[in-house]
Design an enzyme around this catalytic site. Structure first.
Site, short mmCIF file in Angstrom:
data_model
loop_
_atom_site.label_atom_id
_atom_site.label_comp_id
_atom_site.label_asym_id
_atom_site.label_seq_id
_atom_site.Cartn_x
_atom_site.Cartn_y
_atom_site.Cartn_z
N HIS A 392 0.84 -1.20 0.00
CA HIS A 392 0.00 0.00 0.00
C HIS A 392 0.88 1.25 0.00
O HIS A 392 1.83 1.35 0.78
CB HIS A 392 -0.92 -0.01 1.22
CG HIS A 392 -1.82 -1.21 1.28
ND1 HIS A 392 -3.02 -1.28 0.60
CD2 HIS A 392 -1.68 -2.41 1.90
CE1 HIS A 392 -3.59 -2.45 0.82
NE2 HIS A 392 -2.79 -3.16 1.60
N ASN A 466 -5.55 -0.20 11.85
CA ASN A 466 -5.82 0.99 11.04
C ASN A 466 -5.37 2.26 11.74
O ASN A 466 -4.94 3.22 11.09
CB ASN A 466 -7.31 1.08 10.69
CG ASN A 466 -7.69 0.16 9.54
OD1 ASN A 466 -6.86 -0.15 8.69
ND2 ASN A 466 -8.95 -0.26 9.51
N LYS A 468 -2.79 2.62 13.37
CA LYS A 468 -1.33 2.74 13.26
C LYS A 468 -0.92 3.60 12.06
O LYS A 468 0.25 3.97 11.94
CB LYS A 468 -0.69 1.35 13.15
CG LYS A 468 -0.79 0.52 14.42
CD LYS A 468 0.01 1.11 15.54
CE LYS A 468 -0.03 0.25 16.79
NZ LYS A 468 0.79 0.81 17.90
N HIS A 684 -2.98 -12.53 -0.19
CA HIS A 684 -3.13 -13.31 1.06
C HIS A 684 -3.49 -14.77 0.80
O HIS A 684 -2.63 -15.63 0.82
CB HIS A 684 -4.11 -12.65 2.02
CG HIS A 684 -3.67 -11.32 2.54
ND1 HIS A 684 -2.50 -11.16 3.24
CD2 HIS A 684 -4.21 -10.08 2.43
CE1 HIS A 684 -2.34 -9.88 3.55
NE2 HIS A 684 -3.37 -9.21 3.06
N PRO A 741 5.12 -1.97 4.79
CA PRO A 741 6.44 -1.84 5.42
C PRO A 741 6.45 -0.88 6.61
O PRO A 741 7.22 -1.08 7.55
CB PRO A 741 7.32 -1.31 4.28
CG PRO A 741 6.66 -1.81 3.04
CD PRO A 741 5.19 -1.76 3.33
N GLN A 743 4.33 -0.61 8.92
CA GLN A 743 3.86 -1.28 10.13
C GLN A 743 4.65 -2.54 10.48
O GLN A 743 4.70 -2.93 11.64
CB GLN A 743 2.38 -1.67 9.98
CG GLN A 743 1.39 -0.55 10.26
CD GLN A 743 1.22 0.37 9.07
OE1 GLN A 743 1.56 0.01 7.96
NE2 GLN A 743 0.69 1.56 9.31
#
Length: 850
Positions: A392, A466, A468, A684, A741, A743
């Site tokens: 993202h 979210n 974060k 995923h 990246p 998080q």
């Protein structure tokens, strides 16, 4: 409405394409009594244009109508099964594969006719006439029986301890009939590729390991599922693997589509490993004339009309997409498939066999693969192409990078006005004043105070995750630094992206596909995003964009931003049709879209779905209540609009888009059914480990799965339980990606961090890591011209003939093993589905391919 006349030169590109007959199917005439309220659009309006340019109506030359579902007696049964699965998924509290069976499913009709004695006789016969052997092969085929008896006997004795395990999991038909499958020339002209490595072969009159009727009926339904996926992929102009298509054509007797038989290039000399760099303005592009089409959203899907007259008559151009009845019938059929006991057992046995076969291959050929890599000069894992296929944009930098950027801005541009003080938007605040209000200085801020890294508190708490995204817990800082639409017009975010892009360019061999958000709250979002990219020059040869669509209708509805679901669909897709119809209506968007490769659907999948998508589900215009539509509802309308848009853009010679949603991270397993039908690849896919039928289908169709183990470790699944190594062993097309990246990662090269941890934890070999990297390039949306350089000009060949070890560092031995194994599996199910029993006798049951 005014319509500009179109230059006849516009049709030059279409005239050069191969003409295909198109019969315009005229749907039922729409009610035009309420024309004032119709959501139609024509960017320039009227027919008033230059008299020197004759009007040429838009007439597609390459589109085909979408095949509609033909009702069958089983439709109601499939629908009831699907409803029960939906109900189970909402009441269970967690996702899991259904633990019940439905005796009404056709595949189980013969189950009651068999007795235990017949089963015992069958297995006694199969075990007395079959053997499981490992032989030394020298040719390209999967079976090699020219081994002397002494060697065979010694090998059988050495594997005597493992024979019972192998018999319980391995099954395969005898040698495939290559004459019926020789539909494509998959070899480079010249001598055939002969690879010498240890192969695993299963011989005997009956090597299936299951009763013939079980094998045939499971194969029939699996082939039917593959045909369903192929139909949806082809109609949306999304790729479908040529190997699978080849076997399906051998099954149904149809000819290969022209796009499946494209002859790849062999011009390796003019394709060095580095593609040419973009010179000058990357957003410079010709702006074609207006097509003068009229656009209108009908039941959630944008329709294209050749003229105002055609619009008034309700006669749209036929650009194919599936009607709801067809989609729901196909989805219900697949839902019944994954709940069927015998098919689940069959798929699990095949998957177990694939795992065992790969481990035997690694045991016998690991040193040969390593030796092949050592013979390649200059190439190793560090300097092969890798694509971060799922990341993202808002979190593409690591936390230290963001910290340094914020400190630099406070010190050098602290007096810049960056935001409004409150919602009244009457007073502006400088960056220094923002941090003064937080009682912080540049010296005070640390990685700990920034607090953007995921920790143990985010596990199964998507809401905390979210949060974060807000540095120091302040949403105002998120708006200033990592938003494209703010008071600064996204200036700081653009600078951040360009810094990350510079790091990618410096690394040379790393690339990324960043997700940018379009929410669907307003028709102006696309123009704002495009202007941000063009104005700030947000571009890199190492980056392509995907557009992520958050599934947040319930939030927008409760805040009275939109009143019905169709408004979101129109806000997302109508600007794209407008810019395709008339690029001058959105010039920046026309420039930006040449670097966009697809769409993503994002949100917390674990949120319960209270409504199932069925035949009685409201249309988008009627979806006005506060509940969020189900996952499959979002995906169906995204796919339908993308399918129409792709055909519209292809007629104009513009780039087209793929659908690559988040799927299978959490939530109900039926999300994976929708994605199997509609998506080119997914991100995923964790829940495939609970659904053996779907996992086997994803393998057969080679659907790309971008997996992010570090992200999953912080949110939904502990690292040691991640199924990536199992998927990789079985041959699913998986790759490693970073997700966020900001998080989850600590180092400057987040993708290399992901690979290094995976290699250490799961003891991946150099060949494994290079194969994952090659998969990431294959499933990425980068232009095929780039892949000609990165993988070699023959990469479209799905066999060792398409591999260039000097570019990929993947040994031909590994790709030969993967290709032969996949062909054996496809050969098994297609021959069985045609009624060719394991012992060569024809089965009596016919198969309705419809």
């Amino acid at each position: 409405m005014n319509h500009q006349q179109q230059s006849s030169a516009n049709c030059g590109a279409a005239a050069q394409r191969k003409e295909m007959s198109l019969q315009l199917k005229i749907p039922e005439k729409m009610d035009t009594s309420d024309m004032s309220d119709a959501n139609h659009s024509n960017a320039n309006g009227g027919h008033g244009g230059s008299p020197t340019k004759p009007y040429v109506p838009f007439s597609p030359t390459m589109s085909r109508s979408f095949p509609k579902h033909k009702p069958t007696p089983q439709d109601k049964e499939y629908e009831e099964i699907a409803k029960q699965l939906y109900k189970a998924s909402t009441t269970a509290g967690q996702s899991r594969c259904a633990d019940y069976e439905f005796p009404e499913v056709p595949i189980e009709q013969f189950q009651q006719k068999r007795t235990a004695v017949e089963r015992q006789l069958h297995y006694a016969s199969s075990t007395s006439h079959s053997g499981h052997k490992v032989v030394n092969g020298t040719g390209p085929g999967p079976h090699f029986n020219n081994v002397n008896a002494a060697r065979t006997k010694s090998i059988e004795q050495s594997f005597e301890q493992d024979e019972m395990v192998a018999k319980s999991s391995a099954s395969q038909l005898p040698h495939q009939d290559t004459a019926t499958l020789d539909l494509l020339d998959d070899e480079i002209p010249g001598e055939p590729i002969a690879l010498e490595f240890q192969r695993v072969s299963i011989t005997g009159d009956d090597t299936s390991g299951v009763p013939p009727d079980d094998l045939q009926e499971a194969s029939e339904h699996l082939v039917d599922a593959l045909l369903v996926r192929e139909k949806y992929m082809k109609q949306a102009l999304q790729p479908f693997p040529r190997t699978c298509a080849k076997f399906l054509r051998a099954f149904d007797g149809h000819k290969m589509d022209e796009e499946d038989a494209i002859s790849p290039v062999y011009d390796a000399q003019n394709h060095p490993i580095h593609p040419p760099s973009t010179e000058g303005d990357p957003f410079k592009i010709d702006v074609p004339d207006d097509l003068n089409c009229v656009l209108k959203t009908v039941q959630g899907v944008v329709h294209v009309y050749q003229s105002q007259e055609a619009f008034e008559k309700g006669e749209p151009v036929e650009l194919p997409y599936p009607d709801r009845a067809t989609f729901l019938a196909d989805m219900n059929k697949l839902m019944a498939l994954i709940a069927n006991g015998p098919i689940k057992s069959f798929s699990y046995r095949r998957l177990s066999y694939l795992s065992s076969r790969f481990h035997l291959h690694s045991l016998l050929n690991e040193m040969k693969e390593l030796a092949a890599q050592k013979t390649v000069p200059h190439r190793d894992f560090y300097n092969i192409r890798k694509v971060d296929t799922h990341v993202h944009a808002a979190s593409c930098m690591n936390q230290k990078h963001l910290l340094r950027f914020i400190k630099k801005k406070i010190k050098t541009q602290g007096h810049d006005e960056v935001c409004y003080k409150d919602k009244s938007k009457q007073k502006l605040m400088t960056l220094k004043e923002v941090f003064d209000s937080l009682n912080m200085t540049a010296y005070d801020i640390t990685v700990d105070t920034l607090d953007v890294h995921a920790d143990r508190n985010t596990f199964h708490r998507f809401d905390k995750f979210n949060s974060k995204y807000n540095p120091i817990g302040e949403s105002k800082l998120r708006e200033i630094f990592i938003k494209t639409d703010n008071y600064l017009n996204g200036q700081y975010f653009a600078e951040l992206i360009n810094e990350v892009a510079a790091d990618l360019k410096e690394s040379k061999y790393q690339n990324a596909e960043y997700r940018l958000s379009i929410y669907g709250r307003s028709r102006t979002e696309w123009d704002s995003l495009a202007k941000w990219a063009v104005k700030h020059g947000v571009y890199s040869d190492n980056i392509r964009w995907l557009i992520q669509i958050p599934r947040l209708f319930d939030v927008y509805r409760s805040n009275k931003i939109v009143g019905k679901f169709s408004e979101i669909l129109e806000n997302i897709f109508m600007p794209l049709f407008e810019v395709t119809n008339n690029p001058s209506s959105h010039p920046e968007l026309h420039k930006f879209l040449q670097h966009v490769t697809g769409f993503d659907s994002v949100d917390d999948e674990s949120k319960p779905e209270t409504v199932a998508f069925g035949f009685d589900t409201p249309e988008p215009d009627d979806w006005t209540h506060a509940e969020n539509p189900p996952y499959s509802y979002y995906l169906y309308y995204m796919y339908s609009n993308i399918a129409v848009l792709n055909h519209f853009r292809r007629e104009r010679g513009f780039s087209i888009f793929s659908l690559r949603p988040h799927c299978g991270e959490a939530g109900p397993v039926h999300h994976l059914v929708s994605a199997f039908m509609l998506s080119e690849n997914i991100s995923h896919g964790l829940l495939l480990r609970k659904v053996p039928v779907l996992q086997y289908l994803y393998y057969l169709a080679q659907i790309g799965i971008a997996m992010s183990p570090l992200s999953n470790n912080s949110l939904f699944l502990n690292y040691h339980r991640n199924p990536l190594p199992e998927y990789h062993a079985r041959g699913l097309c998986v790759s490693l990606s970073t997700d966020d990246p900001l998080q989850f990662h600590f180092t400057k090269e987040a993708l290399m961090e992901e690979y290094s941890i995976a290699a250490q934890v799961w003891k991946l070999t150099s060949c494994d890591m290079c194969e994952l990297a090659r998969n990431s390039v294959l499933m990425s949306g980068f232009p095929q011209e780039y892949k000609d350089h990165w993988l070699g000009p023959n990469w479209r060949k799905e066999s060792p003939a398409g591999n260039d070890i000097t570019r990929t560092n993947v040994p031909d031995i590994r790709l030969a093993f993967r290709h032969e194994t996949l062909e054996e599996e496809l050969n098994t199910i297609t021959k069985s589905a045609k009624g060719e029993a394991v012992n060569g006798e024809k089965a009596t049951k016919s198969f309705d391919k419809n």
